[in-house]
Design a protein around this motif. Structure first.
Motif, short mmCIF file in Angstrom:
data_model
loop_
_atom_site.label_atom_id
_atom_site.label_comp_id
_atom_site.label_asym_id
_atom_site.label_seq_id
_atom_site.Cartn_x
_atom_site.Cartn_y
_atom_site.Cartn_z
N LEU A 384 -28.98 -82.15 -57.25
CA LEU A 384 -29.85 -81.44 -58.18
C LEU A 384 -29.74 -79.92 -57.98
N SER A 385 -29.94 -79.18 -59.08
CA SER A 385 -29.99 -77.72 -59.01
C SER A 385 -31.43 -77.26 -59.12
N PHE A 386 -31.76 -76.18 -58.39
CA PHE A 386 -33.11 -75.63 -58.38
C PHE A 386 -33.12 -74.25 -59.02
N THR A 391 -29.03 -75.91 -54.35
CA THR A 391 -28.86 -77.30 -54.75
C THR A 391 -29.53 -78.22 -53.74
N LEU A 392 -29.71 -79.46 -54.12
CA LEU A 392 -30.32 -80.42 -53.21
C LEU A 392 -29.50 -80.57 -51.95
N ARG A 395 -30.26 -77.88 -49.60
CA ARG A 395 -31.60 -77.96 -49.02
C ARG A 395 -31.71 -79.09 -47.99
N VAL A 402 -37.02 -83.34 -48.61
CA VAL A 402 -37.03 -82.25 -49.59
C VAL A 402 -37.84 -82.70 -50.80
N GLU A 403 -38.79 -81.87 -51.22
CA GLU A 403 -39.60 -82.15 -52.39
C GLU A 403 -38.84 -81.73 -53.64
N THR A 404 -38.74 -82.64 -54.63
CA THR A 404 -38.05 -82.35 -55.88
C THR A 404 -38.89 -82.87 -57.04
N GLU A 405 -38.48 -82.54 -58.25
CA GLU A 405 -39.20 -83.01 -59.45
C GLU A 405 -39.10 -84.52 -59.59
#
Length: 431
Positions: A384-386, A391-392, A395, A402-405
């Protein structure tokens, strides 16, 4: 007393050592060999393993040195799966000798603070730790058996290794070729057998294959250059001018899996947990992926961030992956050794479907590459891109959640729901 003793300094043990150190555990790796084996059983690094290397920030030397191959074979079928259809930043395999892979992984483990001792043969388990051939006891809270299909750790722990013995044998020769195939690469298959030719560099090529002459349970004996030359001539019509063998070896299709990957303070990973015919070059990759799953969990338990029950999820998640590995390598072995007219017809039919049925080709490629693995607690998450440009995979390099959407992502790149099937890691962000 240390936290973990890892028995075996192959790719699985070395990756586990790095993961444990990243998570804050102390690690000693014991290896029976005094020197690294210069002969490389494994050559192939699959897309999911490349992703894992990226999530720890160590992928660059592998990308720089490995030869990128944008497709793969299933059971030696002539039509190849196109990896461009895969949902990954790395739609290819890397060809890199195992000896170099081990060198890179060992450098990482040492840099993170792991202790690696060579020339230390483990003969059994002690109350806390292992016993060496010298009589020394190396004490540790947990023991990880990464010591191959003849695992001393597995046997000492009394863990069963059920399965089937060999019924056919493959062969391998690293040799110099005076008349290599065009481009240095070849795949040849027919009723007389099948072989692949792959250049290894420095004028050396690997010839690997199987043929009807050794389709029997009895050990055929040590492979000789004369036998290899005669076999290759039968299959290919030429021996490619082979000479100066560096390594000649045989391997069987014995297929076994450890009954449990955990017994108390003993855990198994890699070839100590599963044995199979080396079709598709997946063995080393699944071993590294075992270690990737186990490392963060064991480190979390040892540092007090999770309870001991988290370790039970290692078997729950990885044992089914090992069972699937055995199933599809058995299927590939059946295709590779289908020498009869009926078997050849089956090979031709399935090979054609790889090019005409894209969904089938993609599913086979996902299975071979390791991208299809899903755990009961969550699926693999892509890179994923932030908004901040990271990117994930970047991170994840600290080895923490790691917290993501899409939800909380575990250190091994799978969604947590919550991690450990209910075991929350102290200090992790809430979902």
């Amino acid at each position: 007393m240390g936290d973990v003793v890892i028995v075996g300094a192959g790719p699985t043990g070395l990756w586990l050592a790095g993961e444990l150190r990243l998570g804050g555990a102390t690690v000693t790796v014991l290896e029976a060999r005094a020197e690294r084996d210069p002969n490389s059983k494994a050559l192939t690094i699959h897309p999911r393993t490349i992703e894992i290397l990226d999530t720890r920030g160590v992928v660059e030397p592998f990308l720089a040195e490995g030869v990128r191959i944008p497709d793969g074979h299933f059971g030696g079928l002539p039509d190849r799966m196109d990896f461009a259809a895969l949902d990954t930043p790395y739609p290819y395999t890397l060809a890199l000798p195992q000896a170099r892979t081990e060198e890179l992984l060992e450098a990482r483990a040492r840099q993170l603070g792991a202790t690696i001792r060579r020339g230390c043969r483990v003969t059994g388990l002690a109350g806390h730790g292992v016993v060496l051939e010298s009589g020394e006891v190396v004490a540790a809270r947990y023991v990880a058996g990464c010591d191959g299909v003849r695992s001393t750790v597995r046997a000492a722990a009394g863990i069963a290794f059920p399965g089937t013995g060999a019924t056919t044998w493959g062969w391998l020769g690293d040799v110099v070729l005076d008349a290599p195939p065009e481009g240095g690469v070849a795949t040849i298959a027919g009723p007389r057998g099948g072989l692949m030719v792959v250049p290894l560099g420095a004028g050396v090529s690997r010839l690997v294959g199987a043929d009807p002459s050794t389709a029997r349970p009895q050990w055929p004996g040590e492979l000789t250059l004369d036998e290899l030359r005669a076999t290759v001539r039968r299959i290919a019509g030429t021996d490619f001018g082979m000479r100066d063998p560096i390594w000649l070896s045989r391997f069987g299709n014995a297929t076994r899996q450890a009954a449990t990957y955990r017994r108390g303070r003993v855990l198994l990973a890699g070839d100590a947990a599963h044995q199979h015919f080396p079709t598709g070059g997946v063995g080393m990759n699944v071993g590294i992926q075992d270690a990737h799953n186990l490392g963060w969990k064991l480190a979390a338990v040892l540092t007090g961030r999770a309870g001991d029950a988290l370790l039970d999820t290692y078997h729950e998640e990885r044992h089914p992956v090992g069972a699937a590995l055995l199933a599809h390598t058995r299927a590939q072995t059946a295709l590779m050794t289908a020498y009869t007219p009926e078997g050849q017809a089956l090979r031709a039919l399935l090979s054609g479907l790889i090019t005409t049925a894209p969904d089938m080709s993609r599913q086979l490629a996902e299975r071979l590459s390791g991208l299809d693995v899903t755990y009961p607690t969550g699926r693999r998450v892509g890179n994923l891109s932030f908004p901040d440009g990271t990117t994930l995979f970047q991170r994840l390099r600290g080895g923490r959640h790691v917290e993501t959407e899409v939800g909380l992502v575990r250190p091994d790149g799978h969604l947590a729901h919550p991690p450990g099937g209910g075991a929350r890691i102290a200090g992790q962000p809430a979902e």
